[in-house]
Motif scaffolding. Structure first.
Motif, PDB file in Angstrom:
ATOM      1  N   GLY A 255       0.698  -1.037  -0.107  1.00 34.54           N
ATOM      2  CA  GLY A 255       0.012  -0.001  -0.222  1.00 34.54           C
ATOM      3  C   GLY A 255       0.961   1.496   0.140  1.00 34.54           C
ATOM      4  O   GLY A 255       0.325   2.456   0.203  1.00 34.54           O
ATOM      5  N   VAL A 256       2.195   1.336  -0.110  1.00 32.22           N
ATOM      6  CA  VAL A 256       3.071   2.404  -0.241  1.00 32.22           C
ATOM      7  C   VAL A 256       3.087   2.921  -1.794  1.00 32.22           C
ATOM      8  O   VAL A 256       3.500   2.125  -2.551  1.00 32.22           O
ATOM      9  CB  VAL A 256       4.478   1.828   0.476  1.00 32.22           C
ATOM     10  CG1 VAL A 256       5.274   3.190   0.278  1.00 32.22           C
ATOM     11  CG2 VAL A 256       4.256   1.529   2.016  1.00 32.22           C
ATOM     12  N   ARG A 257       3.305   4.099  -1.596  1.00 32.70           N
ATOM     13  CA  ARG A 257       3.411   4.715  -2.866  1.00 32.70           C
ATOM     14  C   ARG A 257       4.931   4.484  -3.468  1.00 32.70           C
ATOM     15  O   ARG A 257       5.848   4.538  -2.464  1.00 32.70           O
ATOM     16  CB  ARG A 257       3.080   6.287  -2.893  1.00 32.70           C
ATOM     17  CG  ARG A 257       3.710   7.094  -4.361  1.00 32.70           C
ATOM     18  CD  ARG A 257       3.509   8.694  -3.895  1.00 32.70           C
ATOM     19  NE  ARG A 257       4.149   9.015  -2.891  1.00 32.70           N
ATOM     20  CZ  ARG A 257       5.612   9.329  -2.718  1.00 32.70           C
ATOM     21  NH1 ARG A 257       6.333   9.301  -4.217  1.00 32.70           N
ATOM     22  NH2 ARG A 257       6.241   9.656  -1.876  1.00 32.70           N
ATOM     23  N   ALA A 258       5.129   4.136  -4.607  1.00 31.32           N
ATOM     24  CA  ALA A 258       6.636   4.153  -5.315  1.00 31.32           C
ATOM     25  C   ALA A 258       7.322   3.124  -4.192  1.00 31.32           C
ATOM     26  O   ALA A 258       8.457   3.417  -3.869  1.00 31.32           O
ATOM     27  CB  ALA A 258       7.406   5.288  -5.434  1.00 31.32           C
ATOM     28  N   ARG A 259       6.538   1.917  -3.999  1.00 30.99           N
ATOM     29  CA  ARG A 259       7.297   0.944  -3.011  1.00 30.99           C
ATOM     30  C   ARG A 259       8.768   0.432  -3.238  1.00 30.99           C
ATOM     31  O   ARG A 259       9.532   0.135  -2.373  1.00 30.99           O
ATOM     32  CB  ARG A 259       6.262  -0.227  -2.834  1.00 30.99           C
ATOM     33  CG  ARG A 259       6.143  -1.057  -4.047  1.00 30.99           C
ATOM     34  CD  ARG A 259       4.825  -1.859  -3.892  1.00 30.99           C
ATOM     35  NE  ARG A 259       4.479  -2.874  -5.202  1.00 30.99           N
ATOM     36  CZ  ARG A 259       3.328  -3.055  -5.551  1.00 30.99           C
ATOM     37  NH1 ARG A 259       2.439  -2.533  -5.077  1.00 30.99           N
ATOM     38  NH2 ARG A 259       3.376  -3.848  -6.555  1.00 30.99           N
TER      39      ARG A 259
END
Length: 415
Positions: A255-259
């Motif tokens: 669920g993290v942006r630009a993981r």
């Protein structure tokens, strides 16, 4: 004090005395400058002979035997100069060596323009990723003011014919430690690196690398870093301990942006404190491995081979299967994200020719791979297991053992 007839090259052996501390300093300094001791003594005598006045006396009490090779005739001329100045020969030699040392100060540690980032990985567990991570980090952090034994042979084939993995070491060179500032990152939720170096895992309800990567940080990442204590490292070797919440990292990263850049974002605030950051990866092909691989990519203006992937394998078939899975993942990342992602090489760990055909034929297979190539061969010996049991760094526990020599060679090969 005596001399012998000159050998080929028109030099003669001279035997005298020199204080032990001065001998040691000369040995270290010449190694730092990659010079022969005989050349330094020759230059020191020439410089001393050209001085217009005598130097302050040096304490030569307890001087030890010292010998080297000088150009034919220089020693006789030097003895004449000592007599003319009223200086004992041992005192004149000590002043000459001291003169060279003053004229050739220790070079500064060569620090990379961009922090080196080594990602140590393999999808298979039990291959020794943690031991290689710790050993390379220790080798890079050893003192630049001390000499350490380093294996200089790369003839890996020799080891295949011997029960002793150390048989590959056809020569050992005494070299100064690199003196680099190193951070070891325990990226494995099992925390083997943390435990082996005598530290506790971070508390589950506290701060952790996982929380920093997931945007849930409770403080500064630098506050989690601990030192690996030993005089040879002199606060140059640090550890970012693991936390069991890393078992949830793949879920959190989903669920993290630009993981893929999550590890880089977490570590970027402390990168300037280090020359080398080494990431000990879990045996996984999930999102956490994507983030680790991304962290090792070649950045803008970064030189080829400054950072990258170091693959640790064993000389057996299951390692080869896991290697194929890992390289497929790396290739996918390269193409999907257009990354410049370099391999630092392959390390064949836990090698023991006594295991017979499986080990020796597997080593042949690894050696046949030219891209990436094998950059290290580390034997399966008792010292590493003993160091783990007593929770000490291997290079502090057994600095002269074949594994330590091989890990120093590996560190210099990839750094």
């Amino acid at each position: 004090m005596s001399s012998t007839p000159p050998p080929p090259g028109d030099r003669e052996k001279i035997v005298s005395k020199l204080p032990a501390p001065l001998q040691q300093e000369l040995k270290v300094r010449t190694a730092q400058h990659n010079l022969d001791i005989q050349d330094a003594v020759e230059a020191g005598i020439s410089a001393w002979s050209g001085l217009g006045s005598n130097l302050p006396s040096i304490d030569t009490a307890g001087a030890k035997a010292f010998s080297t090779w000088l150009p034919a005739g220089q020693w006789d001329n030097f003895k004449s100069a000592c007599r003319a100045r009223g200086v004992p020969l041992v005192q004149g030699l000590a002043q000459s060596v001291s003169t060279w040392l003053q004229n050739n100060p220790a070079p500064g540690v060569q620090r990379p323009a961009i922090v080196k980032r080594f990602v140590v990985c393999n999808q298979k567990g039990g291959v020794g990723k943690t031991a290689v991570t710790a050993g390379v980090g220790q080798a890079l952090a050893e003192s630049p003011e001390q000499l350490y034994p380093v294996a200089i042979s790369k003839h890996f084939a020799i080891a295949r014919t011997s029960a002793d993995p150390a048989a590959d070491v056809t020569a050992v060179e005494q070299l100064p430690g690199p003196g680099l500032r190193v951070l070891l990152v325990d990226f494995d939720p099992q925390g083997h690196l943390t435990k082996q170096l005598g530290h506790e895992l971070l508390h589950l309800d506290g701060d952790s690398l996982t929380k920093h990567m997931a945007g849930e940080a409770k403080g500064k990442l630098e506050d989690l870093v601990v030192a690996v204590e030993d005089d040879r490292f002199d606060d140059r070797l640090h550890l970012l301990p693991s936390c069991t919440d890393a078992f949830l990292l793949d879920v959190k990263l989903s669920g993290v942006r630009a993981r893929e850049a999550a590890l880089e974002r977490a570590l970027s605030p402390i990168e300037s404190d280090y020359d080398v950051i080494i990431v000990d990866c879990p045996p996984s092909l999930g999102l956490s491995m994507d983030a680790a691989a991304y962290y090792g990519r070649r950045r803008d203006a970064e030189s080829l081979g400054n950072s990258g992937i170091l693959v640790v394998v064993q000389a057996e078939d299951s390692s080869a299967d896991a290697y194929g899975l890992l390289t497929n993942q790396i290739d996918d990342l390269r193409s999907d994200m257009h990354l410049e992602l370099d391999y630092l090489g392959i390390v064949v760990n836990h090698y023991d020719a006594r295991r017979g055909y499986i080990a020796t034929s597997s080593l042949d297979s690894w050696m046949a791979i030219r891209d990436p190539r094998v950059v290290g061969l580390v034997g399966d010996l008792k010292e590493q297991k003993e160091a783990v049991r007593v929770k000490q760094p291997l290079l502090a526990y057994a600095p002269q053992c074949p594994q330590s020599l091989a890990l120093r060679a590996l560190a210099r090969e990839i750094a």
